[in-house]
Structure formats: C-alpha cells, structure tokens
Motif scaffolding. Structure first.
Motif, PDB file in Angstrom:
ATOM      1  N   GLU A   1      -0.020   4.599  -0.423  1.00 11.51           N
ATOM      2  CA  GLU A   1      -1.325   4.472   0.259  1.00 11.51           C
ATOM      3  C   GLU A   1      -1.269   3.660   1.684  1.00 11.51           C
ATOM      4  O   GLU A   1      -2.249   3.068   1.997  1.00 11.51           O
ATOM      5  CB  GLU A   1      -2.564   4.030  -0.634  1.00 11.51           C
TER       6      GLU A   1
ATOM      7  N   THR B   1      -0.711   2.059   5.238  1.00 13.92           N
ATOM      8  CA  THR B   1      -1.284   2.589   6.655  1.00 13.92           C
ATOM      9  C   THR B   1      -0.132   2.274   7.615  1.00 13.92           C
ATOM     10  O   THR B   1      -0.416   2.391   8.639  1.00 13.92           O
ATOM     11  CB  THR B   1      -2.601   1.961   6.999  1.00 13.92           C
TER      12      THR B   1
ATOM     13  N   LYS C   1      -4.924  -1.696   4.558  1.00 15.14           N
ATOM     14  CA  LYS C   1      -6.143  -0.998   4.365  1.00 15.14           C
ATOM     15  C   LYS C   1      -7.244  -2.079   5.043  1.00 15.14           C
ATOM     16  O   LYS C   1      -8.229  -1.418   5.641  1.00 15.14           O
ATOM     17  CB  LYS C   1      -6.628  -0.526   3.258  1.00 15.14           C
TER      18      LYS C   1
END
Length: 375
Positions: free
Chosen positions: A201, A203, A354
C-alpha cells in the motif's frame, strides 16, 4: 541554590553507568505509570505539578539529601518551575532539558564493533523509546538500517565519520514509530529498501529487499544479506552482516519476541513467527550476535550501552524461545498481549506515505513506550 539543565545525553550516561539518581516526575499519574525514565539505580517520586502550584513544602521530607535529583515533566516548563521552588528551599536540583519529548527523541550512537577491512557498525540507541537503528560503514560508504524520523542525527554522524550514505533500509513496515528511512534516502541521495510484502500500500518508489540478495557497502566485502523472516509483519526481513551479526528487526529481541498483531493478523501470522524463531533462526550459527530493532527495558542494555547478545545465548535465556508446545506458543502470542502502541495505525499510514502530519503531530503520536514485544 542552583537549578541546572541536564541534557538527555548526560542522563543516558548516568543510566548506563548505573549512577544513583532521584527522579521527581511532575506529570500526571497516568502518564507516569504508562511511561517513565528507567534505570537500574533510579528512585522515583511522582507528584503532578498542579499539586505543587502553591509550593513544595508537602514533598520536602520525601526528597533525598544524599543523591542528585532531576525534575521531569512532559515538555520542560513545569519541571523548571518546580526545580526553582526546590532551589528556593536550599536544594541543588536538575531539570530534564526538553522534558519527556526530548527524552523520547534522543539517539545515542554506540560502536558495536569493526567489520571487514576498516569497516564499522554502530548502534543508535533511542533509550526513551526503546528503538534501535544501525549504521554500517566501509570504504567511505554507509548503510542505515531502521532509521528513526530524527534523520539529522544520522546525517551528522555520517559527516563526522567521513562517509556517504548510499543505502537506507527498513527491516519491516514499522507501527510503533515513524520511520526516517525514506526521508533520509531522499536527503542523502541513497537508495531506499523495503520488503515488498510490507509495501503493498505504499505510495512511493522503493527498492525491494528479496531473500538471497546481497547489498554491498563500500569496496570491502561487507555484505548485507536480507533474510526473509516473517512473523511480526508479512515482510519482516533480517540481515546477516559479515557472517557475524544478525539484525532481527522486530522478530527477536534480547528478552522477548515480536508480536504479530499490529496489522490485525495475529492468528494468520503466528505460524510464520514460530517458523522463523524455532526453525529459521535455529538453523543459523549460534555465534551470530543478535542486534534487534527494539528493546523493552534498560535491563537489556549491556555495560557498554549496547543492546546485543549471541544467538546461542538467547536460545537458553529468552523466554519467547522456550515454548516447545505449539498451542501454548499460539496462546502466548495471541492472548493477553500488552496494549498496542499509541496511534499505531496512523503511524503505519505515515510510513506508507498516505499521510504527512506536521512535526508536533508526529511527536504526539510517538509519545509513550514501544510495545512491539510479546511480554
């Protein structure tokens, strides 16, 4: 009498030297019981500063006259106020500069040893938080492993040693503290390495740590060999350096083992954790020196201020490695676990890129002890 600031670095030296000190902690009771300065020869008195606003007469007879005293609060102002009142009563007293926030952020570099030809390995002890980071140097180059967010410490130390940071690695996606790995890599122009199974996950771009790879630092044969050891997280990765040191991340500590529940996967990962500890690590040479990413209490500090022990000794002394029955092991690491770290999900989100809160928010998220271990 005198009121003197004591820096965190000086307090660390006193603790490592096992000096006798008296800590007057003026935070509220819950904050003190949750997290305090620890040391083998420390004595404590916890009295909230708001109980002392009218004066310190009520505690004078509870304070020592034969040992040095340090007043501690969250950020500093309250401890200065109380220290000044004690000085007015004729007492010499220190206050902790920057309070517990400064204590939480202090990193103490300690040399672990020499490696290869003119290479060195250093451990950065974040004593107030129980975090451990590492620098490996060789031939003018350096690798940083499990960096904290206080990246200036690593940059300044690298400059002092005359080395260039070429590689920055995290053994896993941290949940108890904010990683400085990506920021440090960007600042220094280094490569940032992360286990891909922990990076689903994220970024940002990263270099994938794969089992069997070798990352060479400098011209001397100092190889950092990633060893895939899941259990604490899906991608938790250990490093073997020069067939001498085993960096275990949050899988294995000196006096405990890593908890598998910080991503909500305790039941799923407990078997991986046991396989790593009772099979993968058991197959490694007992002479390897274990260098973990955390420690639980200052009792794990050696006399020289390092946190390290031979793998073979841990098989005899670490309680997490003594549970032969698989069902008992499962219960140990999935039931009755200590509270999860403060803001652990928000910290995971930061480490995945995030969110990017400001510095004060980051400091608040990290307040408190580390809680990465099965206790």
């Amino acid at each position: 009498m005198a009121v003197t600031a004591m820096k965190s670095a000086e307090l660390v030296k006193r603790i490592v030297n096992k000096d006798s000190l008296f800590i007057l902690d003026v935070r509220n009771k819950q904050a003190f019981e949750d997290w305090k300065i620890e040391g083998e020869h420390l004595e404590y008195l916890n009295v909230p500063y708001f109980d002392l606003l009218e004066g310190v007469e009520s505690i004078i007879d509870k304070l020592p006259t034969d040992k040095e005293m340090v007043v501690v609060c969250a950020k500093q102002p309250s401890s200065v106020m109380v220290a000044e009142m004690l000085a007015d009563k004729g007492m010499d007293v220190y206050y902790l500069e920057g309070g517990m926030k400064a204590w939480s952020e202090h990193l103490e570099p300690v040399k672990i040893g020499d490696i290869g030809e003119n290479g060195e390995i250093y451990q950065f002890v974040r004593i107030g938080k129980g975090c451990l980071s590492y620098m490996v140097t060789s031939a003018g180059e350096a690798a940083i492993i499990d960096a904290t967010r206080m990246t200036d410490v690593f940059l300044d130390f690298a400059e002092e040693k005359g080395v260039r940071i070429t590689d920055v690695m995290d053994t896993h996606l941290h949940a108890d503290h904010i990683s400085g790995g990506r920021k440090l890599a960007e600042t220094s122009g280094a490569k940032y390495w992360l286990p891909p199974r922990d990076a689903a996950e994220v970024t940002f771009d990263y270099h994938a740590l794969q089992d069997g790879d070798t990352i060479t630092i400098g011209n001397v044969a100092i190889d950092i060999q990633p060893l895939y050891t899941p259990g604490h997280t899906a991608g938790s990765t250990s490093f073997i350096i020069e067939d001498r040191y085993l960096l275990t991340g949050d899988i294995l500590f000196i006096d405990s083992i890593g908890r598998p529940d910080l991503a909500g996967k305790a039941d799923d990962w407990v078997d991986d954790l046991r396989e790593t500890l009772y099979s993968r690590y058991q197959a490694l040479p007992e002479e390897l020196i274990v260098l973990p990413a955390h420690f639980m209490t200052n009792a794990e500090l050696n006399d020289d201020g390092t946190v390290a022990a031979k793998l073979g000794s841990l098989f005899f002394n670490n309680h997490g490695l003594q549970v032969a029955d698989e069902e008992k092991f499962r219960k140990m690491v999935t039931e009755n676990l200590p509270p999860q770290p403060n803001a652990h999900q928000q910290i995971r989100d930061i480490n995945m890129g995030k969110v990017n809160p400001d510095l004060e928010e980051q400091r608040e998220m990290e307040i408190g002890p580390n809680r990465c271990a099965v206790q």
